[in-house]
Design a protein around this motif. Structure first.
Motif, PDB file in Angstrom:
ATOM      1  N   PHE A 216      -5.868  -7.372  -1.697  1.00  0.00           N
ATOM      2  CA  PHE A 216      -5.440  -7.099  -2.799  1.00  0.00           C
ATOM      3  C   PHE A 216      -3.768  -7.767  -2.700  1.00  0.00           C
ATOM      4  CE2 PHE A 216      -2.632  -4.276  -5.248  1.00  0.00           C
ATOM      5  CZ  PHE A 216      -3.050  -4.412  -6.657  1.00  0.00           C
ATOM      6  N   HIS A 217      -3.265  -8.211  -3.475  1.00  0.00           N
ATOM      7  CA  HIS A 217      -1.874  -8.820  -3.560  1.00  0.00           C
ATOM      8  C   HIS A 217      -1.131  -8.494  -4.758  1.00  0.00           C
ATOM      9  CE1 HIS A 217       1.532 -11.017  -2.492  1.00  0.00           C
ATOM     10  NE2 HIS A 217       1.380 -11.695  -3.827  1.00  0.00           N
ATOM     11  N   ILE A 218      -0.190  -7.853  -4.694  1.00  0.00           N
ATOM     12  CA  ILE A 218       0.963  -7.785  -5.801  1.00  0.00           C
ATOM     13  C   ILE A 218       2.260  -8.228  -5.415  1.00  0.00           C
ATOM     14  CG2 ILE A 218       1.371  -5.076  -5.091  1.00  0.00           C
ATOM     15  CD1 ILE A 218       1.818  -4.541  -8.218  1.00  0.00           C
TER      16      ILE A 218
ATOM     17  N   ALA B 273       0.915  -1.512  -0.021  1.00  0.00           N
ATOM     18  CA  ALA B 273       0.057   0.152   0.068  1.00  0.00           C
ATOM     19  C   ALA B 273       0.921   1.302   0.084  1.00  0.00           C
ATOM     20  CB  ALA B 273      -0.998   0.023   1.091  1.00  0.00           C
ATOM     21  N   ALA B 274       2.282   1.136   0.324  1.00  0.00           N
ATOM     22  CA  ALA B 274       2.916   2.357   0.340  1.00  0.00           C
ATOM     23  C   ALA B 274       3.903   2.338  -0.853  1.00  0.00           C
ATOM     24  CB  ALA B 274       3.972   2.432   1.535  1.00  0.00           C
ATOM     25  N   GLY B 275       3.532   1.323  -1.705  1.00  0.00           N
ATOM     26  CA  GLY B 275       4.370   1.202  -3.228  1.00  0.00           C
ATOM     27  C   GLY B 275       4.065   2.091  -4.312  1.00  0.00           C
TER      28      GLY B 275
ATOM     29  N   LEU C  21      -0.680  -3.176   4.461  1.00  0.00           N
ATOM     30  CA  LEU C  21       0.162  -3.835   5.019  1.00  0.00           C
ATOM     31  C   LEU C  21       1.699  -3.130   4.577  1.00  0.00           C
ATOM     32  CD1 LEU C  21       0.958  -6.878   6.222  1.00  0.00           C
ATOM     33  CD2 LEU C  21       1.700  -7.401   3.751  1.00  0.00           C
ATOM     34  N   VAL C  22       2.348  -2.825   5.516  1.00  0.00           N
ATOM     35  CA  VAL C  22       3.546  -2.109   5.247  1.00  0.00           C
ATOM     36  C   VAL C  22       4.530  -2.826   6.486  1.00  0.00           C
ATOM     37  CG1 VAL C  22       2.578  -0.198   4.647  1.00  0.00           C
ATOM     38  CG2 VAL C  22       2.863  -0.342   7.144  1.00  0.00           C
ATOM     39  N   ARG C  23       5.886  -2.720   5.807  1.00  0.00           N
ATOM     40  CA  ARG C  23       6.895  -3.157   6.725  1.00  0.00           C
ATOM     41  C   ARG C  23       7.616  -2.346   7.849  1.00  0.00           C
ATOM     42  NH1 ARG C  23      10.760  -6.446   2.612  1.00  0.00           N
ATOM     43  NH2 ARG C  23      10.570  -4.603   1.223  1.00  0.00           N
ATOM     44  N   ASN C  24       7.306  -0.852   7.843  1.00  0.00           N
ATOM     45  CA  ASN C  24       7.981  -0.205   8.702  1.00  0.00           C
ATOM     46  C   ASN C  24       6.990   1.105   8.976  1.00  0.00           C
ATOM     47  OD1 ASN C  24       8.474   1.882   6.621  1.00  0.00           O
ATOM     48  ND2 ASN C  24      10.127   0.241   6.030  1.00  0.00           N
TER      49      ASN C  24
ATOM     50  N   LEU D 228      -3.933   2.281  -5.533  1.00  0.00           N
ATOM     51  CA  LEU D 228      -5.195   1.403  -5.416  1.00  0.00           C
ATOM     52  C   LEU D 228      -5.795   2.125  -4.087  1.00  0.00           C
ATOM     53  CD1 LEU D 228      -7.248  -0.776  -5.521  1.00  0.00           C
ATOM     54  CD2 LEU D 228      -5.893  -2.025  -4.407  1.00  0.00           C
ATOM     55  N   VAL D 229      -5.073   2.694  -3.152  1.00  0.00           N
ATOM     56  CA  VAL D 229      -5.608   3.064  -1.983  1.00  0.00           C
ATOM     57  C   VAL D 229      -6.628   4.131  -2.198  1.00  0.00           C
ATOM     58  CG1 VAL D 229      -5.163   4.177   0.304  1.00  0.00           C
ATOM     59  CG2 VAL D 229      -3.693   2.311  -0.460  1.00  0.00           C
TER      60      VAL D 229
END
Ligand SMILES: NC(=O)c1ccc[n+]([C@@H]2O[C@H](COP(=O)([O-])OP(=O)(O)OC[C@H]3O[C@@H](n4cnc5c(N)ncnc54)[C@H](OP(=O)(O)O)[C@@H]3O)[C@@H](O)[C@H]2O)c1
Length: 289
Positions: A74-76, A12-14, A34-37, A20-21
């Protein structure tokens, strides 16, 4: 689909899934990013995500927590990840076990083309969806307009648009915002369930055609360059390791030999309007700098 669904958005931050957001928010969905940091959590919130799940596609437990209570996913897959298939399979299984109903997978055009190894890595994920019991929608987009953004500073500074394949090669392209719009419909409406859709813009452009558009927009001539892959990687400095660069070189070699052709009928039908054009995209790039 219920109104106001909660949708978990991978990436979502990509630069792609991030588009899409706002499309989901506009349609009344609650976006869980879903983000990593924490830095990317802030990026996703600025784009409109109401909820943030800190997690990693390689950490099954964090995914389980992230998927709890969601209606859709949503998956990429991360570009050129060696375990891309495995990560996708895990996300499908996690969504199923969490009781999600809807799953949209941003795959790639021609996943059956064995000459493009990274394309084939999407196949197991598509296959898993068919038997998952989820209401899946598989999107198969071609090359993204948004890739051009990285080359734009060189276009402005040197009057040259360089990609490491023949400038006469016809490579089908698409604005990822059109993909995002279709994905948002698939996650908030019912009529795209169980569809697999090749997504491709309407224009059939070579790089020679694209530089002509850039020239018209900027009011000065822009040249189309054909650097070798080694020359290009030195100039463009893409954020990839040697193995990933090898995968990218393989794709460009294929473009050089065959180009990529796709059909735009499905995209136009799903959007209910003409797909975004290269001229409009280049115009936006020109106005943004
Ligand atoms: N470029 C094209 O023309 C094109 C065309 C068709 C299909 N595709 C496909 O599009 C996909 C996306 O490409 P991209 O990676 O460049 O896009 P991207 O939008 O930058 O997506 C990567 C996102 O996924 C996140 N991510 C990466 N690894 C993760 C992990 N282990 N756990 C959770 N999140 C993770 C990244 O977050 P961080 O910010 O934390 O790294 C980033 O937000 C690829 O599968 C590619 O094959 C691309």
């Amino acid at each position: 689909m219920m109104s106001n669904p909660i949708v978990l958005v991978v990436g979502a931050a990509g630069r792609f899934a991030g588009l899409l957001v706002p499309e989901l928010v506009r349609r009344g969905a609650t976006v869980r990013a879903l983000v990593r940091n924490d830095a990317n959590a802030a990026v996703a919130r600025r784009a409109g995500a109401a909820e943030v799940a800190l997690g990693d596609l390689r950490d099954a437990r964090s995914l389980e927590a992230a998927a709890r209570g969601v209606h859709g996913v949503f998956h990429i897959g991360p570009a050129f990840a060696p375990d891309e298939s495995e990560l996708g399979l895990r996300m499908v299984d996690t969504a199923r076990r969490a009781g999600a109903r809807r799953f949209v997978f941003s795959s790639v055009m021609h996943p059956t083309n064995g000459r493009l190894g990274t394309h084939a890595m999407k196949q197991p994920v598509e296959e898993a969806l068919f038997g998952s019991g989820l209401q899946y929608t598989i999107l198969q987009p071609t090359n993204f307009y948004q890739n051009i953004e990285a080359a734009w500073p060189a276009v402005l500074a040197h009057g040259v648009f360089a990609e490491p394949f023949a400038k006469s090669a016809n490579v089908a392209r698409i604005d990822y915002r059109d993909v995002a719009e279709v994905a948002a419909k698939a996650l908030t409406e019912d009529h795209l369930a169980y569809g697999t859709f090749e997504l491709c813009g309407e224009e059939k452009l070579t790089r020679e055609d694209i530089v002509a558009i850039m020239g018209e927009v900027l009011g000065r001539p822009i040249a189309a360059a054909e650097p070798s892959f080694e020359e290009w990687r030195t100039m463009a400095n893409p954020p990839y390791d040697e193995r990933q660069l090898g995968s990218l070189a393989n794709i460009f070699a294929y473009y050089n030999e065959h180009g990529v052709r796709g059909n735009s009928t499905v995209l136009r039908t799903l959007l209910g309007r003409s797909p975004r054009t290269m001229r409009a995209y280049v115009g936006e790039l020109a106005r943004s700098r």
